[in-house]
Design a protein around this motif. Structure first.
Motif, PDB file in Angstrom:
ATOM      1  N   LEU A 396       0.860  -1.192   0.000  1.00 18.79           N
ATOM      2  CA  LEU A 396       0.000   0.000   0.000  1.00 18.79           C
ATOM      3  C   LEU A 396       0.890   1.234   0.000  1.00 18.79           C
ATOM      4  N   ASP A 398       0.455   5.604  -1.024  1.00 18.20           N
ATOM      5  CA  ASP A 398      -0.309   6.742  -1.563  1.00 18.20           C
ATOM      6  C   ASP A 398      -1.754   6.376  -1.874  1.00 18.20           C
ATOM      7  N   LYS A 400      -3.044   3.567  -2.749  1.00 17.67           N
ATOM      8  CA  LYS A 400      -3.247   2.527  -3.753  1.00 17.67           C
ATOM      9  C   LYS A 400      -2.736   1.178  -3.250  1.00 17.67           C
ATOM     10  N   VAL A 402      -1.514  -2.506  -4.221  1.00 12.80           N
ATOM     11  CA  VAL A 402      -0.951  -3.251  -5.337  1.00 12.80           C
ATOM     12  C   VAL A 402      -0.878  -4.717  -4.928  1.00 12.80           C
ATOM     13  N   ALA A 411      -3.894  -3.289  -9.352  1.00 11.07           N
ATOM     14  CA  ALA A 411      -3.930  -2.077  -8.528  1.00 11.07           C
ATOM     15  C   ALA A 411      -5.380  -1.771  -8.164  1.00 11.07           C
ATOM     16  N   ALA A 412      -5.598  -1.344  -6.933  1.00 12.28           N
ATOM     17  CA  ALA A 412      -6.961  -1.050  -6.473  1.00 12.28           C
ATOM     18  C   ALA A 412      -6.935   0.138  -5.536  1.00 12.28           C
ATOM     19  N   ASP A 413      -8.044   0.858  -5.494  1.00 13.52           N
ATOM     20  CA  ASP A 413      -8.196   1.983  -4.585  1.00 13.52           C
ATOM     21  C   ASP A 413      -8.384   1.439  -3.169  1.00 13.52           C
ATOM     22  N   ALA A 414      -7.509   1.844  -2.244  1.00 10.47           N
ATOM     23  CA  ALA A 414      -7.589   1.342  -0.865  1.00 10.47           C
ATOM     24  C   ALA A 414      -8.893   1.735  -0.191  1.00 10.47           C
TER      25      ALA A 414
END
Length: 484
Positions: A396, A398, A400, A402, A411-414
């Motif tokens: 994790l 910024d 994001k 991974v 990749a995904a939005d946290a």
């Protein structure tokens, strides 16, 4: 004969009155006057020696203890005095102001009923309870292999460490090999949150008596019969989940109801509402429509429930509900008929219980514990939309996530993640140390090697967390001698 000072006259009058009833009392009171400073004699609790006059006899009657241990302390059942509370390994309790706990192992405190400072050796300490003034920051929770939990705002995940920003200790860098799981709460907005730790019932309102907030919990004193109700106003136009952490008291099991989509707060359920009833080993779902009740699910869970986290969700668009007991999903059910837009949520209790958490969350939010079907050879990431991804590596940065998966890098939005459960292989359990203490804040608990407590900070360290400085204003409790 010289005249007596004014502050001695009440004592002389009291001595004379007692001497008439009991000749030996005058000698006893001379001892009292000798042993107590005259300036403090007004603090003498005369009520602890009551005069009882029966027909044919005159004597002094000393009352028996009334629920406060083996003393004549009449404070049993009252809220504890204001201040820090120090409990020793022998069960002694001292209320005052903790000044410091020195690295040499001595606690120093002051108290209004002691002259000067009181010193307690660390080897004799059991618990020090303090009075935090700072509120927690963030809702992401990092669970460790020794059952500690650190709550804050997750900042980064690397192959070596997890970094979480906390209110109490600032950024905490946790060795990755002791992290069991991470729960993200940023993706689910809490609409109603209890704050019983502060001694307040808000935003919940009790109908009638039977409810108090004591010991950090909403406590019901019901003894069966009609339910005791608390409710809160909340418009429910979209999907919501209600959660309650309940513990039965007085040796009983729970008998409670979680109620969503109530159109008003009248009576036990409003005129229209959705009801989940948890009674002993039975779970029932019911719908109240225009004042009439219809049951559409009854299920035995195979055990009597006495200490449990309960959840019910309601999706008005799909007209469906889902129920959980702890991490057990009891399934999704279609609601017969339709309900008008809900305006209240309610909680009923028919038996004595303690409620430590009572909240409403936007969306369909279930438990985040590891599910039985999770793979055992990978990390598992769950998302708010119920997607689940197995990954050999998770980082994790910024905001994001991974994920390295069998199908490549993802990749995904946290902000859309709900939880991460790490591969159990390779996870270590921190070694126990003689000087370990359990440090608790309003939302976290750390096992640390204690160094000292100053007026501003608790200073400690850990092989897995490094040096940790916890703000004194965030400290709730310190437990010593935890490996008895």
């Amino acid at each position: 004969m010289p005249s007596l000072p004014d502050h001695r006259r009440p004592l002389l009058a009291f001595s004379a009155a007692i001497a008439l009833l009991w000749p030996a009392a005058s000698d006893a009171l001379q001892l009292v006057e000798k042993d107590f400073a005259l300036d403090n004699i007004n603090n003498l609790q005369v009520a602890q020696a009551q005069v009882q006059i029966n027909a044919g006899e005159r004597r002094i009657f000393v009352p028996q203890p009334r629920g406060a241990g083996e003393t004549l302390d009449d404070s049993g059942g009252r809220a504890r005095a204001q201040g820090d509370l120090v409990t020793t390994t022998q069960g002694d309790k001292i209320v005052g102001k903790v000044l410091t706990i020195e690295s040499g192992g001595r606690l120093r405190l002051t108290a209004p009923h002691f002259e000067g400072e009181v010193v307690v050796l660390a080897s004799a300490l059991d618990t020090v309870e303090l009075n935090p003034t700072e509120k927690p920051k963030g809702d992401d929770a990092v669970s460790l292999s020794n059952d500690d939990t650190i709550v804050g705002e997750l900042a980064a995940i690397t192959p070596e460490a997890v970094i979480i920003e906390t209110k109490a200790a600032g950024p905490v860098k946790i060795a990755r090999n002791i992290v069991r799981s991470i729960s993200f709460s940023r993706s689910t907005a809490t609409a109603i949150e209890s704050n019983f730790e502060s001694g307040k019932m808000d935003p919940w309102t009790a109908r009638g008596g039977g409810w108090t907030v004591t010991g950090g919990a909403l406590t019901c004193h019901a003894q069966g019969g009609e339910p005791h109700t608390v409710f809160a106003k909340f418009d429910q136009k979209e999907a919501v989940t209600m959660e309650a952490k309940v513990q039965a008291t007085m040796g009983r099991y729970i008998h409670v109801e979680l109620i969503l989509a109530a159109d008003n707060a009248d009576g036990q359920y409003g005129t229209n509402s959705l009801i989940a009833r948890f009674y002993s080993s039975q779970v029932s779902l019911m719908v109240m429509q225009n004042g009439g009740m219809n049951s559409f699910m009854d299920r035995h869970i195979g055990r009597m429930v006495s200490d449990v986290t309960l959840r019910i969700s309601y999706d008005p668009a799909a007209n469906k509900t889902r129920v959980w007991i702890d991490d057990t999903d009891l399934g999704e059910y279609a609601i017969p008929g339709t309900l008008p837009a809900g305006k209240f949520v309610m909680f009923n209790a028919r038996y004595p219980c303690r409620v430590t958490k009572l909240r409403v969350i936007q969306g369909i939010v279930g438990p985040t514990q590891t599910e039985k079907e999770d793979p055992t050879d990978a990390h598992v990431v769950r998302f708010a939309n119920r997607d689940r991804v197995a990954a050999s590596e998770v980082t994790l940065r910024d905001g994001k996530l991974v994920l390295k998966t069998a199908f490549g890098e993802v990749a995904a939005d946290a902000a859309k993640a709900q939880s991460i459960t790490f591969l159990t292989k390779g996870i270590e359990k921190p070694r126990r140390q003689k000087g370990d203490v359990l440090v608790e804040t309003a939302d976290s608990k750390f096992t640390l090697q204690f160094e000292r407590l100053t007026p501003e900070h608790l200073i400690a360290k850990s092989a897995y967390l490094g040096e940790v400085k916890v703000l004194r204003s965030c400290l709730k409790r310190i437990r010593f001698n935890i490996y008895k």
